[in-house]
Design an enzyme around this catalytic site. Structure first.
Site, mmCIF file in Angstrom:
data_model
loop_
_atom_site.group_PDB
_atom_site.id
_atom_site.type_symbol
_atom_site.label_atom_id
_atom_site.label_comp_id
_atom_site.label_asym_id
_atom_site.label_seq_id
_atom_site.Cartn_x
_atom_site.Cartn_y
_atom_site.Cartn_z
ATOM 1 N N LYS A 1 34.288 -9.685 3.403
ATOM 2 C CA LYS A 1 32.891 -9.537 2.937
ATOM 3 C C LYS A 1 32.434 -10.764 2.170
ATOM 4 O O LYS A 1 31.274 -11.161 2.267
ATOM 5 C CB LYS A 1 32.761 -8.297 2.035
ATOM 6 C CG LYS A 1 32.947 -6.989 2.754
ATOM 7 C CD LYS A 1 32.918 -5.827 1.809
ATOM 8 C CE LYS A 1 34.082 -5.777 0.867
ATOM 9 N NZ LYS A 1 35.402 -5.560 1.476
ATOM 10 N N ASP B 1 38.937 -5.571 2.453
ATOM 11 C CA ASP B 1 39.520 -6.853 2.877
ATOM 12 C C ASP B 1 39.006 -7.304 4.237
ATOM 13 O O ASP B 1 39.713 -7.963 5.000
ATOM 14 C CB ASP B 1 41.065 -6.780 2.915
ATOM 15 C CG ASP B 1 41.643 -6.327 1.589
ATOM 16 O OD1 ASP B 1 41.283 -6.919 0.568
ATOM 17 O OD2 ASP B 1 42.432 -5.357 1.582
ATOM 18 N N GLN C 1 35.273 -3.195 -1.489
ATOM 19 C CA GLN C 1 36.120 -2.290 -0.700
ATOM 20 C C GLN C 1 35.433 -1.893 0.617
ATOM 21 O O GLN C 1 34.548 -2.600 1.072
ATOM 22 C CB GLN C 1 36.503 -1.047 -1.524
ATOM 23 C CG GLN C 1 37.459 -1.349 -2.663
ATOM 24 C CD GLN C 1 36.783 -1.475 -3.991
ATOM 25 O OE1 GLN C 1 35.691 -0.986 -4.205
ATOM 26 N NE2 GLN C 1 37.415 -2.155 -4.913
ATOM 27 N N GLY D 1 38.295 -8.271 -4.535
ATOM 28 C CA GLY D 1 38.490 -9.709 -4.679
ATOM 29 C C GLY D 1 38.010 -10.385 -3.424
ATOM 30 O O GLY D 1 38.445 -10.049 -2.331
ATOM 31 N N HIS D 2 37.061 -11.254 -3.565
ATOM 32 C CA HIS D 2 36.578 -11.984 -2.397
ATOM 33 C C HIS D 2 37.105 -13.405 -2.460
ATOM 34 O O HIS D 2 37.160 -14.014 -3.528
ATOM 35 C CB HIS D 2 35.049 -12.052 -2.392
ATOM 36 C CG HIS D 2 34.388 -10.716 -2.382
ATOM 37 N ND1 HIS D 2 34.776 -9.694 -1.559
ATOM 38 C CD2 HIS D 2 33.340 -10.245 -3.086
ATOM 39 C CE1 HIS D 2 33.999 -8.657 -1.757
ATOM 40 N NE2 HIS D 2 33.123 -8.957 -2.690
HETATM 41 P P1 GDP Z 1 36.799 -8.955 1.152
HETATM 42 O O1 GDP Z 1 37.643 -8.211 0.180
HETATM 43 O O2 GDP Z 1 36.273 -8.107 2.246
HETATM 44 O O3 GDP Z 1 35.743 -9.775 0.514
HETATM 45 O O4 GDP Z 1 37.768 -9.970 1.834
HETATM 46 P P2 GDP Z 1 37.975 -11.458 1.398
HETATM 47 O O5 GDP Z 1 36.685 -12.145 1.192
HETATM 48 O O6 GDP Z 1 38.979 -11.518 0.301
HETATM 49 O O7 GDP Z 1 38.591 -12.018 2.745
HETATM 50 C C1 GDP Z 1 39.897 -11.755 3.104
HETATM 51 C C2 GDP Z 1 40.598 -13.034 3.450
HETATM 52 O O8 GDP Z 1 40.295 -13.372 4.800
HETATM 53 C C3 GDP Z 1 40.221 -14.244 2.627
HETATM 54 O O9 GDP Z 1 41.383 -14.980 2.350
HETATM 55 C C4 GDP Z 1 39.291 -15.032 3.533
HETATM 56 O O10 GDP Z 1 39.324 -16.420 3.268
HETATM 57 C C5 GDP Z 1 39.875 -14.734 4.880
HETATM 58 N N1 GDP Z 1 38.943 -14.797 6.010
HETATM 59 C C6 GDP Z 1 37.667 -14.355 6.049
HETATM 60 N N2 GDP Z 1 37.154 -14.548 7.277
HETATM 61 C C7 GDP Z 1 38.140 -15.109 8.041
HETATM 62 C C8 GDP Z 1 38.230 -15.513 9.409
HETATM 63 O O11 GDP Z 1 37.292 -15.402 10.199
HETATM 64 N N3 GDP Z 1 39.427 -16.018 9.828
HETATM 65 C C9 GDP Z 1 40.506 -16.154 8.999
HETATM 66 N N4 GDP Z 1 41.638 -16.652 9.484
HETATM 67 N N5 GDP Z 1 40.444 -15.780 7.690
HETATM 68 C C10 GDP Z 1 39.282 -15.266 7.225
#
Ligand code: GDP
Length: 427
Positions: free
Chosen positions: A18, A15, A222, A42-43
């Site tokens: 990525k 989370d 992950q 989940g991205h």
């Molecule tokens: P992943 O599992 O690592 O791919 O994480 P996600 O892509 O699901 O990202 C986690 C959440 O953080 C998502 O809802 C993104 O839109 C949000 N997000 C990502 N970067 C930022 C950021 O710089 N600031 C904020 N506030 N939210 C972010």
């Protein structure tokens, strides 16, 4: 040899954001490939106020790149078809020209999902989507592979037999109702008919792309700290989330490896159980978690459960850098720290009275590490409008620079909000 393979990996417990980092990097890429995990990842990517969520399909699909699902993945064909349809409803064409499914990937069935529920009973905090049991079946050499789908009638029989075999175990050992083997076999047969044109020898095709100089991006799922070998075992996922997984999960060699980008959130979060040395509780944790429903707030994407939140853990990050050979960092969610008066950074752990920064012996040791903190001054200003390092207040710049200094790896990009435009390179 051209260094045309870049890798994006989670450097914490997942989370990290990525998806948006892959989205930015995929602008320059020809191919984006997932190498491990399943729909437990989940991205979320925001582009011009529009939200895209990917579970199996690489984030590169949003830019219409060639997307590949590697042999290291475990895939529920129903989920994949549903995701293809969801993207279609958002106006993205996903078809066999831009989505290639490795014949060596393993298939998740309802029996794996039921096994997941029976076996874990929430103990490890799994997502209950059958991922662990599908990997177990792979290791026991009784898994169903995507290549079986190339012959749908034979696949139907294989699924029927697999479900019937599992039913004996369910009924006899656990007293639960048997699954409907015929109905499931028919459903999977229909999935096979739909997915047939997507099934390819991903390893061979990637070899060709890499040799011809195409730019390939490997998209991690992950994070390093839940890697089955190098994470906080047993509180880990069932697959390799670290660098080795790229090569085994895509069937390629390392000769083209270029940048290894570690995605790191400006603080620490964790879903489910397991050690988390910098965990905060009460109001402090709630402040980092944010407001439910806001983009990027820290609640489980599928369960809605509160994520555990804490200060940035550079001892853990250093470990992730070491086991992955991370060459640069992408720092996300800097905006979340705005308005905190003081911020703490964990620089090392203390174990039995002496300082140590190396994590080596699994979850037991992690539990007794005491984090050693350095205090840094926070910043009051909202940073979400920043589009370059210069736009950040001095204290935020210091925070970024201090991370680089302490871990010895450059922070190459910073994000200050979920939108595509809210991420910028800093060198
Ligand atoms: P992943 O599992 O690592 O791919 O994480 P996600 O892509 O699901 O990202 C986690 C959440 O953080 C998502 O809802 C993104 O839109 C949000 N997000 C990502 N970067 C930022 C950021 O710089 N600031 C904020 N506030 N939210 C972010």
């Amino acid at each position: 040899m051209t260094k045309n393979l870049d890798v994006i990996l989670g450097a914490q417990w997942g989370d990290e954001g990525k998806g948006r980092v892959v989205d930015a990097a995929s602008e320059e890429a020809d191919v984006v490939a997932r190498f491990g995990g399943g729909a437990n990842a989940g991205h979320t990517i925001w582009v011009g106020g529009k939200k895209y969520v990917t579970h199996l399909i690489p984030s590169g699909i949003i830019r219409d790149k060639i997307c590949m699902l590697g042999n290291g993945m475990v895939i529920d064909p129903r989920t994949l078809l549903q995701e293809i349809q969801e993207f279609a409803s958002q106006g993205l064409v996903v078809w066999p020209k831009n989505l290639l499914l490795s014949s060596g990937a393993h298939i998740i069935t309802p029996a794996h999902i039921l096994l997941d529920k029976i076996a874990s009973q929430g103990k490890l905090g799994t997502t209950g989507r059958g991922i662990g049991p599908a990997y177990e079946a792979k290791a026991r050499r009784v898994g169903l592979r995507v290549m079986l789908m190339k012959n749908p009638p034979a696949f139907r029989e294989a699924v029927r037999k697999h479900i019937s075999d599992c039913n004996e175990f369910f009924v006899r050992m656990h007293g639960v109702d048997a699954l409907d083997a015929d109905a499931i076999a028919q459903e999977y047969f229909e999935c096979a008919e739909h997915l047939l044109p997507y099934i390819k020898d991903v390893s061979r095709l990637l070899y060709g792309y890499l040799r011809s100089g195409f730019k390939v991006l490997a998209e991690g799922a992950q994070g390093a700290l839940i890697d089955v070998d190098h994470g906080t075992y047993p509180f880990v996922t069932s697959s390799t989330t670290t660098i080795g997984g790229v090569f085994s999960g895509l069937g390629i060699g390392a000769e083209h490896l270029g940048r290894v980008i570690g995605v790191v959130k400006a603080f620490q979060t964790r879903v489910g159980n397991g050690p988390m040395p910098t965990e905060l509780f009460g109001e402090q944790a709630a402040r980092l978690r944010g407001v439910k429903g806001d983009p990027g707030s820290e609640y489980g994407a599928t369960t809605g459960r509160d994520r555990r939140c804490g200060w940035l853990d550079l001892a853990a990050l250093q470990y992730a850098i070491r086991v992955n050979g991370i060459s640069e960092l992408a720092l996300t969610k800097l905006d979340v720290l705005s308005s905190l008066k003081n911020i703490k950074i964990c620089t090392a752990y203390e174990l039995n009275g002496s300082s140590c920064s190396v994590i080596s012996d699994g979850a037991d040791d992690w539990g007794i590490f005491r984090p050693l903190y350095e205090d840094v001054v926070g910043w009051d200003t909202d940073v979400s409008q920043a589009r370059s390092l210069r736009d950040l207040p001095g204290a935020a710049r210091f925070y970024v620079g201090r991370i680089e200094q302490l871990v010895g790896v450059r922070v190459r990009s910073v994000s200050v909000g979920p939108e595509r435009e809210q991420m910028f390179s800093i060198y």
